[in-house]
Design an enzyme around this catalytic site. Structure first.
Site, PDB file in Angstrom:
ATOM      1  N   GLU A  16     -37.888 -30.314  52.603  1.00 18.58           N
ATOM      2  CA  GLU A  16     -38.332 -31.649  53.015  1.00 18.58           C
ATOM      3  C   GLU A  16     -39.803 -31.884  52.672  1.00 18.58           C
ATOM      4  O   GLU A  16     -40.178 -32.964  52.221  1.00 18.58           O
ATOM      5  CB  GLU A  16     -38.114 -31.849  54.519  1.00 18.58           C
ATOM      6  N   CYS A  38     -28.455 -47.654  45.437  1.00 21.92           N
ATOM      7  CA  CYS A  38     -29.313 -48.762  45.888  1.00 21.92           C
ATOM      8  C   CYS A  38     -30.742 -48.462  45.434  1.00 21.92           C
ATOM      9  O   CYS A  38     -31.663 -48.352  46.226  1.00 21.92           O
ATOM     10  CB  CYS A  38     -29.238 -48.912  47.407  1.00 21.92           C
ATOM     11  N   CYS A  77     -25.468 -53.138  42.206  1.00 24.68           N
ATOM     12  CA  CYS A  77     -24.991 -54.510  42.400  1.00 24.68           C
ATOM     13  C   CYS A  77     -25.544 -55.442  41.322  1.00 24.68           C
ATOM     14  O   CYS A  77     -24.944 -56.462  41.006  1.00 24.68           O
ATOM     15  CB  CYS A  77     -25.374 -55.010  43.795  1.00 24.68           C
ATOM     16  N   CYS A  89     -20.606 -51.796  44.946  1.00 23.70           N
ATOM     17  CA  CYS A  89     -21.271 -51.337  46.175  1.00 23.70           C
ATOM     18  C   CYS A  89     -20.377 -51.591  47.381  1.00 23.70           C
ATOM     19  O   CYS A  89     -19.859 -52.700  47.556  1.00 23.70           O
ATOM     20  CB  CYS A  89     -22.603 -52.059  46.358  1.00 23.70           C
ATOM     21  N   CYS A 107     -24.322 -57.177  52.626  1.00 18.94           N
ATOM     22  CA  CYS A 107     -25.746 -57.006  52.309  1.00 18.94           C
ATOM     23  C   CYS A 107     -26.424 -58.375  52.182  1.00 18.94           C
ATOM     24  O   CYS A 107     -26.121 -59.159  51.286  1.00 18.94           O
ATOM     25  CB  CYS A 107     -25.897 -56.214  51.019  1.00 18.94           C
TER      26      CYS A 107
END
Length: 379
Positions: free
Chosen positions: A40, A197, A204, A211, A217
DNA sequence: AATGCGGGGCG
DNA sequence: CGCCCAGCATT
Protein backbone atom coordinates in the site's frame (compact mmCIF):
# COMPACT_ATOMS: atom_id res chain seq x y z
CA UNK A 1 -28.87 9.80 -3.80
CA UNK A 2 -30.33 6.57 -4.99
CA UNK A 3 -30.97 4.10 -2.18
CA UNK A 4 -31.08 1.16 -4.57
CA UNK A 5 -27.75 2.11 -6.08
CA UNK A 6 -26.15 2.23 -2.66
CA UNK A 7 -27.54 -1.11 -1.54
CA UNK A 8 -26.79 -2.92 -4.80
CA UNK A 9 -23.37 -1.45 -5.51
CA UNK A 10 -21.07 -3.80 -3.58
CA UNK A 11 -22.44 -7.03 -5.02
CA UNK A 12 -22.56 -5.66 -8.55
CA UNK A 13 -18.98 -4.49 -8.25
CA UNK A 14 -17.83 -7.83 -6.84
CA UNK A 15 -19.63 -9.60 -9.67
CA UNK A 16 -17.83 -7.37 -12.12
CA UNK A 17 -14.53 -8.20 -10.45
CA UNK A 18 -15.05 -11.94 -10.74
CA UNK A 19 -15.18 -11.58 -14.50
CA UNK A 20 -13.03 -8.56 -15.32
CA UNK A 21 -10.83 -7.82 -12.28
CA UNK A 22 -7.06 -7.74 -12.54
CA UNK A 23 -5.15 -10.92 -11.79
CA UNK A 24 -1.61 -11.89 -11.04
CA UNK A 25 -0.47 -8.83 -9.10
CA UNK A 26 1.97 -10.11 -6.46
CA UNK A 27 0.28 -8.31 -3.56
CA UNK A 28 -3.22 -9.57 -4.39
CA UNK A 29 -4.74 -12.04 -1.99
CA UNK A 30 -1.97 -11.36 0.50
CA UNK A 31 -3.10 -11.55 4.12
CA UNK A 32 0.12 -10.83 5.99
CA UNK A 33 -0.42 -7.29 7.34
CA UNK A 34 3.25 -6.44 6.84
CA UNK A 35 3.16 -7.46 3.17
CA UNK A 36 -0.11 -5.58 2.66
CA UNK A 37 1.29 -2.49 4.34
CA UNK A 38 4.44 -2.42 2.19
CA UNK A 39 2.39 -2.79 -0.99
CA UNK A 40 0.00 0.00 0.00
CA UNK A 41 2.80 2.43 0.81
CA UNK A 42 4.70 1.58 -2.35
CA UNK A 43 1.59 2.05 -4.46
CA UNK A 44 0.88 5.54 -3.11
CA UNK A 45 1.04 7.84 -6.12
CA UNK A 46 3.02 5.19 -7.97
CA UNK A 47 2.07 3.21 -11.04
CA UNK A 48 1.35 -0.50 -10.75
CA UNK A 49 3.87 -1.21 -13.53
CA UNK A 50 6.65 0.36 -11.46
CA UNK A 51 5.69 -1.42 -8.24
CA UNK A 52 5.45 -4.73 -10.06
CA UNK A 53 9.23 -4.86 -10.32
CA UNK A 54 10.11 -3.23 -7.02
CA UNK A 55 7.72 -4.88 -4.58
CA UNK A 56 9.12 -8.43 -4.76
CA UNK A 57 12.65 -7.03 -4.49
CA UNK A 58 11.76 -5.06 -1.37
CA UNK A 59 10.02 -8.02 0.24
CA UNK A 60 12.97 -10.26 -0.48
CA UNK A 61 15.34 -7.81 1.14
CA UNK A 62 13.07 -7.01 4.10
CA UNK A 63 10.82 -10.08 4.51
CA UNK A 64 9.44 -9.17 7.94
CA UNK A 65 8.68 -6.06 9.96
CA UNK A 66 11.36 -7.21 12.38
CA UNK A 67 14.03 -7.30 9.68
CA UNK A 68 12.95 -3.90 8.40
CA UNK A 69 13.07 -2.37 11.87
CA UNK A 70 16.55 -3.78 12.45
CA UNK A 71 17.95 -2.34 9.22
CA UNK A 72 19.64 1.08 9.01
CA UNK A 73 17.36 3.67 7.46
CA UNK A 74 20.03 4.26 4.83
CA UNK A 75 19.56 0.71 3.56
CA UNK A 76 15.82 1.24 3.31
CA UNK A 77 16.35 4.46 1.36
CA UNK A 78 18.80 2.71 -0.95
CA UNK A 79 16.24 0.00 -1.64
CA UNK A 80 13.62 2.69 -2.24
CA UNK A 81 15.79 4.73 -4.62
CA UNK A 82 14.06 5.55 -7.89
CA UNK A 83 10.54 5.19 -6.45
CA UNK A 84 10.24 8.82 -5.40
CA UNK A 85 8.51 10.42 -2.43
CA UNK A 86 11.32 9.32 -0.14
CA UNK A 87 9.48 10.31 3.02
CA UNK A 88 7.58 7.10 2.37
CA UNK A 89 10.78 5.11 2.94
CA UNK A 90 11.76 7.08 6.04
CA UNK A 91 8.25 6.71 7.44
CA UNK A 92 8.20 3.03 6.54
CA UNK A 93 11.30 2.50 8.62
CA UNK A 94 10.07 4.60 11.55
CA UNK A 95 6.73 2.82 11.42
CA UNK A 96 8.34 -0.61 11.52
CA UNK A 97 10.16 0.35 14.70
CA UNK A 98 6.96 1.62 16.28
CA UNK A 99 5.13 -1.59 15.37
CA UNK A 100 7.91 -3.59 17.02
CA UNK A 101 7.95 -1.50 20.17
CA UNK A 102 4.36 -0.45 20.65
CA UNK A 103 2.54 -3.40 19.10
CA UNK A 104 5.14 -6.12 19.72
CA UNK A 105 5.67 -6.71 16.03
CA UNK A 106 1.99 -7.23 15.19
CA UNK A 107 0.15 -4.65 13.12
CA UNK A 108 -3.12 -3.53 14.70
CA UNK A 109 -6.30 -4.24 12.71
CA UNK A 110 -8.16 -1.16 13.91
CA UNK A 111 -8.01 1.49 11.19
CA UNK A 112 -7.94 4.23 13.83
CA UNK A 113 -4.79 2.72 15.35
CA UNK A 114 -3.24 2.15 11.94
CA UNK A 115 -3.81 5.80 11.12
CA UNK A 116 -1.70 6.84 14.08
CA UNK A 117 1.35 5.27 12.47
CA UNK A 118 3.74 7.35 10.36
CA UNK A 119 2.94 7.42 6.66
CA UNK A 120 -0.48 5.82 7.08
CA UNK A 121 -3.40 8.13 6.39
CA UNK A 122 -7.08 7.27 6.44
CA UNK A 123 -7.18 5.65 3.01
CA UNK A 124 -4.10 3.49 3.50
CA UNK A 125 -5.35 2.53 6.97
CA UNK A 126 -8.63 1.47 5.39
CA UNK A 127 -6.88 -0.60 2.75
CA UNK A 128 -4.69 -2.44 5.26
CA UNK A 129 -7.62 -3.02 7.61
CA UNK A 130 -9.78 -4.34 4.77
CA UNK A 131 -7.19 -6.53 3.06
CA UNK A 132 -5.44 -7.95 6.10
CA UNK A 133 -8.16 -7.88 8.76
CA UNK A 134 -11.51 -7.89 6.87
CA UNK A 135 -12.46 -4.69 8.67
CA UNK A 136 -15.35 -2.70 7.24
CA UNK A 137 -13.19 0.36 6.60
CA UNK A 138 -13.47 2.46 3.43
CA UNK A 139 -10.68 3.62 1.16
CA UNK A 140 -10.66 6.85 -0.83
CA UNK A 141 -7.84 6.95 -3.32
CA UNK A 142 -7.87 8.63 -6.71
CA UNK A 143 -9.68 5.66 -8.24
CA UNK A 144 -12.48 5.70 -5.72
CA UNK A 145 -12.82 9.46 -5.85
CA UNK A 146 -13.27 9.28 -9.60
CA UNK A 147 -15.76 6.42 -9.47
CA UNK A 148 -17.90 8.05 -6.78
CA UNK A 149 -17.78 11.54 -8.27
CA UNK A 150 -19.09 10.13 -11.54
CA UNK A 151 -21.58 7.69 -10.07
CA UNK A 152 -23.18 10.33 -7.87
CA UNK A 153 -22.54 13.31 -10.10
CA UNK A 154 -20.45 15.18 -7.53
CA UNK A 155 -19.79 18.59 -9.07
CA UNK A 156 -17.40 20.33 -6.70
CA UNK A 157 -13.61 20.21 -7.01
CA UNK A 158 -11.81 17.41 -5.19
CA UNK A 159 -9.70 19.93 -3.30
CA UNK A 160 -12.74 21.26 -1.42
CA UNK A 161 -13.16 19.88 2.05
CA UNK A 162 -16.93 19.56 1.72
CA UNK A 163 -16.46 17.44 -1.40
CA UNK A 164 -13.85 15.27 0.27
CA UNK A 165 -16.15 14.78 3.27
CA UNK A 166 -19.04 13.86 0.99
CA UNK A 167 -16.93 11.30 -0.86
CA UNK A 168 -15.78 9.70 2.40
CA UNK A 169 -19.38 9.54 3.53
CA UNK A 170 -20.41 7.84 0.28
CA UNK A 171 -17.49 5.44 0.53
CA UNK A 172 -18.69 4.44 4.00
CA UNK A 173 -22.29 4.00 2.96
CA UNK A 174 -21.34 1.79 0.03
CA UNK A 175 -19.40 -0.76 2.08
CA UNK A 176 -20.56 -4.39 1.85
CA UNK A 177 -22.57 -5.63 4.81
CA UNK A 178 -20.37 -8.62 5.52
CA UNK A 179 -16.77 -8.18 6.51
CA UNK A 180 -15.78 -11.31 4.61
CA UNK A 181 -16.45 -9.36 1.41
CA UNK A 182 -14.08 -6.52 2.31
CA UNK A 183 -10.89 -7.76 0.67
CA UNK A 184 -12.47 -8.58 -2.69
CA UNK A 185 -14.65 -5.46 -2.60
CA UNK A 186 -11.72 -3.17 -1.91
CA UNK A 187 -9.66 -4.80 -4.63
CA UNK A 188 -12.61 -4.54 -7.01
CA UNK A 189 -12.91 -0.79 -6.40
CA UNK A 190 -9.26 -0.24 -7.25
CA UNK A 191 -9.39 -2.51 -10.29
CA UNK A 192 -12.53 -0.90 -11.62
CA UNK A 193 -11.09 2.60 -11.33
CA UNK A 194 -7.73 1.59 -12.76
CA UNK A 195 -8.98 -0.35 -15.77
CA UNK A 196 -12.60 0.60 -16.61
CA UNK A 197 -13.61 3.87 -15.00
CA UNK A 198 -10.33 5.49 -15.99
CA UNK A 199 -9.59 9.18 -16.11
CA UNK A 200 -9.16 9.71 -19.84
CA UNK A 201 -10.61 6.70 -21.59
CA UNK A 202 -13.41 5.20 -19.50
CA UNK A 203 -15.13 2.28 -21.21
CA UNK A 204 -18.44 4.15 -21.35
CA UNK A 205 -16.81 6.70 -23.65
CA UNK A 206 -14.55 4.43 -25.66
CA UNK A 207 -17.44 2.01 -26.08
CA UNK A 208 -15.14 -0.97 -25.70
CA UNK A 209 -17.07 -2.58 -22.86
CA UNK A 210 -20.43 -2.25 -21.23
CA UNK A 211 -20.19 -0.61 -17.82
CA UNK A 212 -22.38 -2.35 -15.22
CA UNK A 213 -23.40 1.04 -13.79
CA UNK A 214 -24.20 2.92 -16.98
CA UNK A 215 -27.91 3.14 -16.18
CA UNK A 216 -27.25 4.59 -12.72
CA UNK A 217 -24.14 6.67 -13.22
CA UNK A 218 -25.12 10.35 -12.96
CA UNK A 219 -22.13 11.49 -14.99
CA UNK A 220 -22.96 9.06 -17.77
CA UNK A 221 -26.65 9.99 -17.80
CA UNK A 222 -25.80 13.68 -18.10
CA UNK A 223 -22.86 13.15 -20.47
CA UNK A 224 -20.38 14.58 -17.96
CA UNK A 225 -18.08 11.59 -17.51
CA UNK A 226 -14.93 13.28 -18.80
CA UNK A 227 -15.74 16.42 -16.82
CA UNK A 228 -15.84 14.60 -13.46
CA UNK A 229 -14.26 14.64 -11.03
CA UNK A 230 -13.43 18.32 -11.23
CA UNK A 231 -10.04 19.63 -10.16
CA UNK A 232 -8.87 23.17 -9.63
CA UNK A 233 -6.08 23.94 -12.11
CA UNK A 234 -2.52 23.89 -10.81
CA UNK A 235 -0.01 26.68 -11.26
CA UNK A 236 2.79 26.07 -13.71
CA UNK A 237 5.83 24.67 -11.93
CA UNK A 238 8.76 27.08 -11.58
CA UNK A 239 12.15 26.46 -13.15
CA UNK A 240 15.51 26.41 -11.36
CA UNK A 241 19.19 26.19 -12.26
CA UNK A 242 21.99 24.71 -10.22
CA UNK A 243 25.53 23.43 -10.58
CA UNK A 244 26.50 19.92 -9.56
CA UNK A 245 29.99 18.62 -9.15
CA UNK A 246 31.30 15.20 -9.99
CA UNK A 247 34.45 15.29 -7.90
CA UNK A 248 36.48 12.29 -8.97
CA UNK A 249 39.46 10.79 -7.17
CA UNK A 250 40.68 7.75 -9.07
CA UNK A 251 37.82 5.31 -9.19
CA UNK A 252 35.76 7.13 -6.56
CA UNK A 253 33.33 10.05 -6.60
CA UNK A 254 32.38 12.32 -3.74
CA UNK A 255 28.78 11.89 -2.58
CA UNK A 256 26.97 14.25 -0.24
CA UNK A 257 24.05 13.16 1.92
CA UNK A 258 21.02 15.38 1.48
CA UNK A 259 19.16 16.88 4.41
CA UNK A 260 16.08 14.93 5.48
CA UNK A 261 13.55 17.65 4.88
CA UNK A 262 14.62 18.67 1.40
CA UNK A 263 13.80 17.20 -1.95
CA UNK A 264 15.47 13.78 -2.33
CA UNK A 265 15.64 13.88 1.47
CA UNK A 266 18.13 11.47 3.01
CA UNK A 267 19.49 10.31 -0.32
CA UNK A 268 23.12 10.55 -1.39
CA UNK A 269 23.71 12.99 -4.22
CA UNK A 270 26.42 15.21 -5.68
CA UNK A 271 27.62 18.39 -4.01
CA UNK A 272 25.46 21.13 -5.49
CA UNK A 273 25.17 24.89 -5.53
CA UNK A 274 22.07 26.64 -4.21
CA UNK A 275 19.23 26.65 -6.72
CA UNK A 276 18.77 29.84 -8.71
CA UNK A 277 15.68 31.09 -10.47
CA UNK A 278 15.60 33.08 -13.66
CA UNK A 279 16.87 31.18 -16.66
CA UNK A 280 20.41 32.46 -17.28
CA UNK A 281 23.07 30.32 -15.73
CA UNK A 282 25.31 32.96 -14.22
CA UNK A 283 27.89 30.54 -12.92
CA UNK A 284 28.35 28.82 -16.24
CA UNK A 285 29.01 32.17 -17.81
CA UNK A 286 31.82 32.84 -15.36
CA UNK A 287 35.27 31.62 -16.05
CA UNK A 288 34.81 28.71 -13.71
CA UNK A 289 37.64 27.74 -11.46
CA UNK A 290 37.71 24.66 -9.29
CA UNK A 291 37.93 26.90 -6.27
CA UNK A 292 34.85 28.88 -7.24
CA UNK A 293 32.95 25.72 -7.95
CA UNK A 294 33.87 24.09 -4.68
CA UNK A 295 33.01 27.25 -2.83
CA UNK A 296 29.56 27.04 -4.36
CA UNK A 297 28.92 23.42 -3.59
CA UNK A 298 30.73 22.43 -0.42
CA UNK A 299 30.60 23.64 3.19
CA UNK A 300 33.05 26.40 3.94
CA UNK A 301 35.44 24.40 6.07
CA UNK A 302 36.37 22.27 3.07
CA UNK A 303 37.53 25.05 0.79
CA UNK A 304 41.10 25.57 1.78
CA UNK A 305 42.52 22.36 0.41
CA UNK A 306 40.96 22.72 -3.00
CA UNK A 307 43.38 24.49 -5.27
CA UNK A 308 46.30 22.30 -4.39
CA UNK A 309 44.53 19.05 -5.18
CA UNK A 310 42.66 19.91 -8.35
CA UNK A 311 43.99 18.38 -11.52
CA UNK A 312 41.34 19.06 -14.15
CA UNK A 313 38.00 20.79 -14.50
CA UNK A 314 35.65 19.94 -17.35
CA UNK A 315 32.21 21.34 -18.05
CA UNK A 316 29.78 18.46 -18.48
CA UNK A 317 26.23 18.11 -19.66
CA UNK A 318 23.22 20.17 -18.67
CA UNK A 319 20.51 17.84 -17.43
CA UNK A 320 16.84 18.70 -17.19
CA UNK A 321 14.83 17.00 -14.49
CA UNK A 322 11.09 17.40 -14.01
CA UNK A 323 9.41 17.09 -10.62
CA UNK A 324 5.70 17.37 -10.01
CA UNK A 325 6.10 20.92 -8.74
CA UNK A 326 9.50 22.04 -10.07
CA UNK A 327 11.72 21.86 -13.11
CA UNK A 328 15.43 21.73 -12.54
CA UNK A 329 18.39 22.30 -14.85
CA UNK A 330 21.58 20.76 -13.53
CA UNK A 331 24.90 21.90 -14.94
CA UNK A 332 27.39 19.12 -14.35
CA UNK A 333 31.07 19.88 -13.68
CA UNK A 334 33.70 17.17 -13.66
CA UNK A 335 36.57 17.87 -11.30
CA UNK A 336 39.49 15.52 -10.99
CA UNK A 337 41.64 15.67 -7.86
CA UNK A 338 44.69 13.82 -6.61
CA UNK A 339 44.51 11.07 -4.02
CA UNK A 340 45.35 13.23 -1.04
CA UNK A 341 42.03 15.06 -0.84
CA UNK A 342 40.00 14.02 2.18
CA UNK A 343 36.86 15.33 3.85
CA UNK A 344 35.94 14.99 7.48
CA UNK A 345 32.19 15.63 7.33
CA UNK A 346 29.69 12.88 8.12
CA UNK A 347 27.73 13.90 5.05
CA UNK A 348 30.60 13.66 2.59
CA UNK A 349 31.91 10.31 1.45
CA UNK A 350 34.18 8.99 -1.27
CA UNK A 351 32.39 6.11 -2.96
CA UNK A 352 34.00 3.91 -5.57
CA UNK A 353 31.99 3.61 -8.77
CA UNK A 354 31.30 -0.10 -8.33
CA UNK A 355 29.79 0.54 -4.88
CA UNK A 356 27.20 3.06 -6.07
CA UNK A 357 24.46 0.43 -6.03
CA UNK A 358 24.64 0.31 -2.25
CA UNK A 359 23.61 3.95 -2.03
CA UNK A 360 20.24 5.54 -2.50
CA UNK A 361 20.74 8.04 -5.31
CA UNK A 362 18.21 10.34 -6.98
CA UNK A 363 17.23 8.86 -10.32
CA UNK A 364 18.90 11.45 -12.58
CA UNK A 365 22.12 11.29 -10.53
CA UNK A 366 22.08 7.53 -10.67
CA UNK A 367 21.77 7.61 -14.45
CA UNK A 368 24.54 10.18 -14.75
CA UNK A 369 26.96 8.20 -12.60
CA UNK A 370 26.08 4.94 -14.30
CA UNK A 371 27.22 6.49 -17.55
CA UNK A 372 30.43 7.57 -15.86
CA UNK A 373 30.89 4.11 -14.42
CA UNK A 374 30.47 2.59 -17.87
CA UNK A 375 32.95 4.98 -19.46
CA UNK A 376 35.45 4.28 -16.73
CA UNK A 377 35.04 0.53 -17.17
CA UNK A 378 35.88 0.89 -20.84
CA UNK A 379 39.29 2.39 -20.08
C1' DA B 1 -6.99 25.18 2.02
C1' DA B 2 -2.56 25.14 0.04
C1' DT B 3 1.92 23.37 -0.51
C1' DG B 4 5.89 20.05 -0.65
C1' DC B 5 7.28 15.79 -2.04
C1' DG B 6 9.39 11.79 -7.50
C1' DG B 7 9.04 9.39 -11.04
C1' DG B 8 7.19 7.13 -15.01
C1' DG B 9 3.58 6.45 -18.51
C1' DC B 10 0.39 8.18 -21.70
C1' DG B 11 -1.87 10.98 -25.37
C1' DC C 1 4.65 19.05 -23.35
C1' DG C 2 0.75 18.61 -19.78
C1' DC C 3 -1.88 15.44 -17.18
C1' DC C 4 -2.38 11.61 -14.17
C1' DC C 5 -1.46 8.33 -10.41
C1' DA C 6 -3.24 2.46 -4.57
C1' DG C 7 -1.63 10.01 -0.47
C1' DC C 8 0.46 11.89 3.54
C1' DA C 9 2.51 15.49 6.39
C1' DT C 10 3.03 20.11 7.32
C1' DT C 11 1.71 24.78 7.55
Amino acid sequence: MSKTLISSFPQKLIAWHQVDGREGLPWQGVKDPYAVWVSEIMLQQTQVATVLERYPRFMKRFPTVKKLAAAPVDDVLAEWAGLGYYSRARNLHACSIEVMERFLGKFPGDPLLLEQLKGIGRSTAGAIAAFAFQERAPILDANVKRILARLFGVEGALQEKAVNDLLWSLAEQLLPKHRDDMPVYTQALMDFGATWCTSRKPVCISGTRKCPFEKQCQANLSDQVLQLPRKTPKAKSPEFDCDMMVLQRGNAVLLQKRPTKAIWGGLWSLPESPWRTGGLNEVASLQMTSKALLALTLPEENHLTIGRHCKTLIQGERIKHVFTHRRLWMQIWHVSVNQALEFSSENLRWVSLDQLGKYGLPQPIKLLLQGLSLAHGDD
